[in-house]
Design an enzyme around this catalytic site. Sequence first.
Site, mmCIF file in Angstrom:
data_model
loop_
_atom_site.group_PDB
_atom_site.id
_atom_site.type_symbol
_atom_site.label_atom_id
_atom_site.label_comp_id
_atom_site.label_asym_id
_atom_site.label_seq_id
_atom_site.Cartn_x
_atom_site.Cartn_y
_atom_site.Cartn_z
ATOM 1 N N ASP A 295 -3.422 -21.261 -29.771
ATOM 2 C CA ASP A 295 -4.637 -22.320 -29.168
ATOM 3 C C ASP A 295 -5.564 -22.760 -30.400
ATOM 4 O O ASP A 295 -5.750 -22.193 -31.453
ATOM 5 C CB ASP A 295 -5.479 -21.518 -28.157
ATOM 6 C CG ASP A 295 -6.219 -22.275 -27.369
ATOM 7 O OD1 ASP A 295 -6.183 -23.343 -27.511
ATOM 8 O OD2 ASP A 295 -6.759 -22.005 -26.386
ATOM 9 N N TYR A 451 -8.842 -25.047 -25.111
ATOM 10 C CA TYR A 451 -7.943 -25.093 -24.121
ATOM 11 C C TYR A 451 -6.746 -25.876 -24.049
ATOM 12 O O TYR A 451 -6.206 -26.534 -23.373
ATOM 13 C CB TYR A 451 -8.723 -25.768 -22.795
ATOM 14 C CG TYR A 451 -10.158 -25.253 -22.659
ATOM 15 C CD1 TYR A 451 -10.314 -24.050 -22.535
ATOM 16 C CD2 TYR A 451 -11.287 -26.337 -22.082
ATOM 17 C CE1 TYR A 451 -11.686 -23.425 -22.365
ATOM 18 C CE2 TYR A 451 -12.431 -25.834 -21.924
ATOM 19 C CZ TYR A 451 -12.590 -24.363 -22.254
ATOM 20 O OH TYR A 451 -14.036 -23.962 -22.157
ATOM 21 N N HIS A 452 -5.994 -25.430 -25.186
ATOM 22 C CA HIS A 452 -4.618 -26.089 -25.575
ATOM 23 C C HIS A 452 -3.727 -25.083 -26.008
ATOM 24 O O HIS A 452 -3.036 -24.739 -27.163
ATOM 25 C CB HIS A 452 -4.859 -26.926 -26.977
ATOM 26 C CG HIS A 452 -6.067 -28.069 -26.625
ATOM 27 N ND1 HIS A 452 -6.489 -28.519 -28.031
ATOM 28 C CD2 HIS A 452 -6.245 -28.734 -25.780
ATOM 29 C CE1 HIS A 452 -7.268 -29.419 -27.421
ATOM 30 N NE2 HIS A 452 -7.082 -29.726 -26.105
ATOM 31 N N PRO A 453 -3.165 -24.061 -25.049
ATOM 32 C CA PRO A 453 -2.298 -23.220 -25.235
ATOM 33 C C PRO A 453 -1.002 -23.692 -25.395
ATOM 34 O O PRO A 453 -0.582 -24.475 -24.464
ATOM 35 C CB PRO A 453 -2.530 -21.980 -23.982
ATOM 36 C CG PRO A 453 -2.995 -23.089 -22.752
ATOM 37 C CD PRO A 453 -3.963 -24.104 -23.512
#
Length: 515
Positions: A295, A451-453
Amino acid sequence: MTNEFDYVVVGSGSAGAAVAARLSEDPSRKVLLLDAGPDFPVIEDTPAEILNGSAMSLALHDWNYRAEINDGRKIRFPRGKITGGSSAVGATIALRGTPNNFEEWVAAGNPAWAWDNVLPFYQKLEDDLDYGDDAVHGAGGPIPIRRWQSDELTPVGQAFLESSLKAGYAEVADHNNPTATGVGPIPSNRRDPAVRFSSAMGYLPAARQRENFTVRAGVQVNRVLFDGNKAIGVELSTGNGSTEAVHARHVILSAGSINSPAILLRSGIGPAADLGWLGTDVRVDLPGVGDNLIDHPRTGVFMVPKPGTFRQTDPFLQTILRTTAEGSSEFNDMQYYMVNHFDLALFPELQMLANAPVIFGVMAVHQKPQSRGRMKLTTLDPSVDPNIKLNLLDTEQDIQILVDAIRNCWKLVNQDGIASLGQSFIVLSDELMEEEEMLRYYVKLSLDSAYHPVGTARMGPASDESAVVDERLRVHGTENLYIADASVMPEIVNCNTNLTSTMIGERLAAWLRES
């Protein structure tokens, strides 16, 4: 079992909406698209907070996950629970990965994902309102992309642009040019300055008119059903404790980097030790399921705005500076955003720290962290949230890069036109900026996720024991089971992941339509 389809697509987010809609363009293929959240087929019925591109929608259509970020501290971890997925609730940042990102994917054993191979699929999804159809951009695709015009920038956004230019960064008109680096307007998935345009809004209207296409919302997928190792459908939870089996010739998981691996684990696909602990039979021993969670970590320098210096209707993000981080050789591995305003209503601990309901400032987001996390299940019950451990700042390099980024944020914020709009800094001061250990502590205290898994079902050859899917997104050890979402990325891209996820959906649909 009931309801026979050629394809069942699980999840209608950035990738799922694309792959399902494209498959349905062939009238001989019967497609079912499933989503656990609600569906709003027409604009008139879509909630205002979903259409509002001026702020993220983090509460009403969310999975309500929490994630351990660092040293046991937990944070909100928003994931969109609605047709359109996180593209329906996010920041509308429509950036592409850079060619060097895909060189990494190729080096990981995925030659089909070279830049020249993926560029046509970025172009296919785009309706670029500024550049149209040329060698780099696309026109007529489902997702509109526009850039903020100079007369649309807020005063603080304009000041950030000017302060970045004074600091020596190049001006960039088009951040989706693969060679672009510097400061300029953010490409945004919207047709106008106000309305967020999700993948569901782009891909599904035409698909809904086709007799071979069905959307079912409000149903959660428990597991994939198999005949031997051949996927033959999915089991749904339909409410009140009841389940339903849906039969399909092909199953495509597009539920995202948390829910796609969770479905695999509940289906007996994952690390044998974890599956044994959960009490389920091992169908395929794939150690990489849930592992390699990557992330983008973020921090920044923020202020309490003076009264009257912003409007709640102002877009909260408009300008971005993309550059190479201090001490790094990676192209564009650092992003600085001018946050015009950010409402702290959902973040009470930050509101207490700021002693104010709204903040603004310069945010730094590290694009190529070394740290890796993991998601795991604690039970096979799909109603119980997974255990998400981001493990950010696990390396000294990741810490130092963000410490140096805070220094750059401080310089940018203190340029004319930005600091004058604030009445006080949050935590930081000139004195603290001179204390290395205090800055390290501040980075850990202020750390959050972008919030970029990605990466929890990474692609790679069968010889790579950590790989979950091959380069054509087929789950190793199975037949007719695919994954198309951010979980398959072997390395994270140097940008927000929305547009690349959609490109992945386009790519899988094209391969499947060849068969």
